[in-house]
Design a protein around this motif. Structure first.
Motif, PDB file in Angstrom:
ATOM      1  N   LEU A   1     -29.868  32.376  30.485  1.00  0.00           N
ATOM      2  CA  LEU A   1     -30.192  33.718  30.959  1.00  0.00           C
ATOM      3  C   LEU A   1     -29.337  34.649  29.771  1.00  0.00           C
ATOM      4  CD1 LEU A   1     -30.672  35.780  33.839  1.00  0.00           C
ATOM      5  CD2 LEU A   1     -28.845  36.524  32.413  1.00  0.00           C
TER       6      LEU A   1
ATOM      7  N   ASN B   1     -28.441  38.254  29.295  1.00  0.00           N
ATOM      8  CA  ASN B   1     -28.560  39.835  30.003  1.00  0.00           C
ATOM      9  C   ASN B   1     -28.392  40.811  28.445  1.00  0.00           C
ATOM     10  OD1 ASN B   1     -28.596  41.825  31.903  1.00  0.00           O
ATOM     11  ND2 ASN B   1     -26.546  41.971  31.956  1.00  0.00           N
TER      12      ASN B   1
ATOM     13  N   PHE C   1     -28.508  29.042  36.157  1.00  0.00           N
ATOM     14  CA  PHE C   1     -28.607  28.644  34.766  1.00  0.00           C
ATOM     15  C   PHE C   1     -27.694  27.537  34.093  1.00  0.00           C
ATOM     16  CE2 PHE C   1     -30.966  32.597  35.875  1.00  0.00           C
ATOM     17  CZ  PHE C   1     -32.065  32.372  35.193  1.00  0.00           C
TER      18      PHE C   1
ATOM     19  N   TYR D   1     -25.167  31.371  31.299  1.00  0.00           N
ATOM     20  CA  TYR D   1     -25.512  32.770  31.659  1.00  0.00           C
ATOM     21  C   TYR D   1     -24.661  33.587  30.560  1.00  0.00           C
ATOM     22  CZ  TYR D   1     -26.295  36.956  34.676  1.00  0.00           C
ATOM     23  OH  TYR D   1     -26.925  38.192  35.388  1.00  0.00           O
TER      24      TYR D   1
ATOM     25  N   ASP E   1     -23.983  37.197  29.090  1.00  0.00           N
ATOM     26  CA  ASP E   1     -23.906  38.503  29.328  1.00  0.00           C
ATOM     27  C   ASP E   1     -23.738  39.353  28.057  1.00  0.00           C
ATOM     28  OD1 ASP E   1     -24.095  41.015  30.333  1.00  0.00           O
ATOM     29  OD2 ASP E   1     -22.219  40.862  31.716  1.00  0.00           O
TER      30      ASP E   1
ATOM     31  N   VAL F   1     -22.061  37.258  39.400  1.00  0.00           N
ATOM     32  CA  VAL F   1     -23.173  36.214  39.019  1.00  0.00           C
ATOM     33  C   VAL F   1     -23.266  34.790  39.416  1.00  0.00           C
ATOM     34  CG1 VAL F   1     -23.737  37.804  37.136  1.00  0.00           C
ATOM     35  CG2 VAL F   1     -22.610  35.739  36.720  1.00  0.00           C
TER      36      VAL F   1
ATOM     37  N   ASN G   1     -25.760  32.662  40.378  1.00  0.00           N
ATOM     38  CA  ASN G   1     -26.894  32.068  39.237  1.00  0.00           C
ATOM     39  C   ASN G   1     -26.296  31.087  38.336  1.00  0.00           C
ATOM     40  OD1 ASN G   1     -27.704  35.233  39.589  1.00  0.00           O
ATOM     41  ND2 ASN G   1     -29.267  33.784  40.021  1.00  0.00           N
ATOM     42  N   ILE G   2     -25.437  30.619  38.469  1.00  0.00           N
ATOM     43  CA  ILE G   2     -24.713  29.549  37.519  1.00  0.00           C
ATOM     44  C   ILE G   2     -24.605  28.348  37.985  1.00  0.00           C
ATOM     45  CG2 ILE G   2     -22.729  29.076  36.280  1.00  0.00           C
ATOM     46  CD1 ILE G   2     -21.972  32.052  36.350  1.00  0.00           C
TER      47      ILE G   2
ATOM     48  N   PHE H   1     -20.477  31.045  32.423  1.00  0.00           N
ATOM     49  CA  PHE H   1     -20.729  32.274  32.285  1.00  0.00           C
ATOM     50  C   PHE H   1     -19.853  32.538  31.227  1.00  0.00           C
ATOM     51  CE2 PHE H   1     -19.115  36.751  33.114  1.00  0.00           C
ATOM     52  CZ  PHE H   1     -20.148  37.322  32.988  1.00  0.00           C
TER      53      PHE H   1
END
Ligand SMILES: NC(=O)c1ccc[n+]([C@@H]2O[C@H](COP(=O)([O-])OP(=O)(O)OC[C@H]3O[C@@H](n4cnc5c(N)ncnc54)[C@H](OP(=O)(O)O)[C@@H]3O)[C@@H](O)[C@H]2O)c1
Length: 314
Positions: A147, A149, A204, A207, A209, A219, A222-223, A229
């Motif tokens: 992902l 962002n 993901f 991730y 960002d 988040v 979502n990891i 991250f």
């Protein structure tokens, strides 16, 4: 030589074009006849005086990070006069908004042949951030689920292309106006942050960002279990509260903050990707050195895709 000088920190109208002394060269440096630069968010922070404890409280400053031009003098064994180069200077040291730039040999690489100086200067800091953030910090793996962002900004456009080069499935997050652009960049799925959230049950491997808006606590769902991250924002602004900071600490093995460094080896990787047709700069607008006010105002307003380039006359 001519340079865009700020006599004191402040708003974008502080730039004055002046004749200034050309920089001296130290061992291991090259003097570049600089034909282009670009605007990075950090350049606007330096101009505003937000870094003045490091960049100096008083006096004139020449800011700017990215450069691309021709070597006109060398005290380096790695480059010769006439080489076309690109790279970036530490943003806190600046000096790239000028016709001549003294550059450490480790902060430059040969410019991709297929790019103009203006196109090449749109890549170094932003694309190095994407490269170092995803491959070094994020340990990007081929064919993973990523992902990004802020996928349509300077860092984000490079990040999407690098992830696609790795064969990844890419979900990009951007605003409504830029959804179509994100698809043309190569995002497999696009989430419009104005109207949608990243689904809570989607995980993901990386991730990334590129806005630096989130902490890992925001988040973490979502990891993926072995995922990472990576954020582009450093410093205390990441820590929204002491409590948040403590929660982040518990998760710190899964998070990294990028601190981009100018490195020839990484610039060469970008050069290769450009040569292979895997990476290209996206330029929203090009301004002259004398129009830096408009360029910085556009950066501060936001809402554009890719980078703002600065063309510099010889
Ligand atoms: N730590 C480091 O070493 C390092 C290095 C380079 C950059 N950075 C930082 O990384 C950030 C991005 O840099 P950049 O050069 O890519 O800046 P940029 O070109 O201005 O791009 C920022 C992007 O963020 C998007 N965005 C804004 N709000 C968002 C939100 N709520 N959700 C998702 N996307 C959002 C914007 O898209 P819309 O216009 O569609 O909103 C824009 O495309 C900046 O904060 C910069 O200071 C850090």
């Amino acid at each position: 030589m001519k340079a865009a000088v700020i006599e004191e920190y402040g708003s974008a109208d502080r730039f004055v074009i002046k004749d200034v002394e050309q920089p001296g060269l130290e061992d291991g440096q090259i003097l570049v006849s600089n034909r282009a630069s670009s605007v990075n968010p950090v350049d606007t922070l330096v101009r505003q005086g937000k870094t003045k404890l490091i960049t100096g409280l008083f006096g004139e400053h020449i800011i700017g990070s990215d450069f691309s031009g021709v070597v006109v003098e060398t005290k380096s064994k790695k480059f010769k006069v006439g080489d076309e180069v690109f790279g970036f200077k530490n943003a806190l040291k600046g000096h790239a908004y000028a016709q001549l730039v003294a550059v450490d040999e480790d902060n430059a690489a040969l410019k991709p042949e297929g790019l103009s100086f203006t196109e090449a200067a749109a890549l170094p800091l932003a694309a190095s951030t994407a490269w170092q953030g995803m491959t070094d910090d994020g340990k990007l793996q081929p064919n993973s689920n990523v992902l990004i962002n802020g996928c349509t900004g300077g860092v984000g456009t490079a990040a999407v292309q690098i992830a696609k080069h790795y064969g990844c499935t890419v979900t990009g997050v951007c605003s409504t106006a830029n959804v179509e652009f994100a698809k043309t960049l190569g995002c497999d799925k696009v989430i419009d942050y104005k109207t949608e959230k990243v689904p809570e049950n989607e995980q993901f491997d990386l991730y990334f960002d590129a806005t630096g808006n989130y902490t890992i606590s925001d988040v973490k769902n979502n990891i993926a279990p072995d995922g990472m991250f990576v954020s582009t924002r450093g410093g205390m602004q990441d820590v929204k509260s002491t409590l948040q900071g403590a929660a982040d600490l518990l998760l710190q093995s899964k998070m990294k903050i990028v601190h981009v460094k100018p490195q020839t080896a990484d610039l060469q990787k970008l050069q290769l990707l450009v040569d292979q047709g895997k990476l290209k700069p996206y330029i929203a607008a090009t301004f002259g050195l004398e129009d830096l006010q408009q360029a910085h105002e556009m950066q501060e307003k936001g809402g554009f895709t890719g980078k703002i380039a600065i063309a510099i006359e010889e």
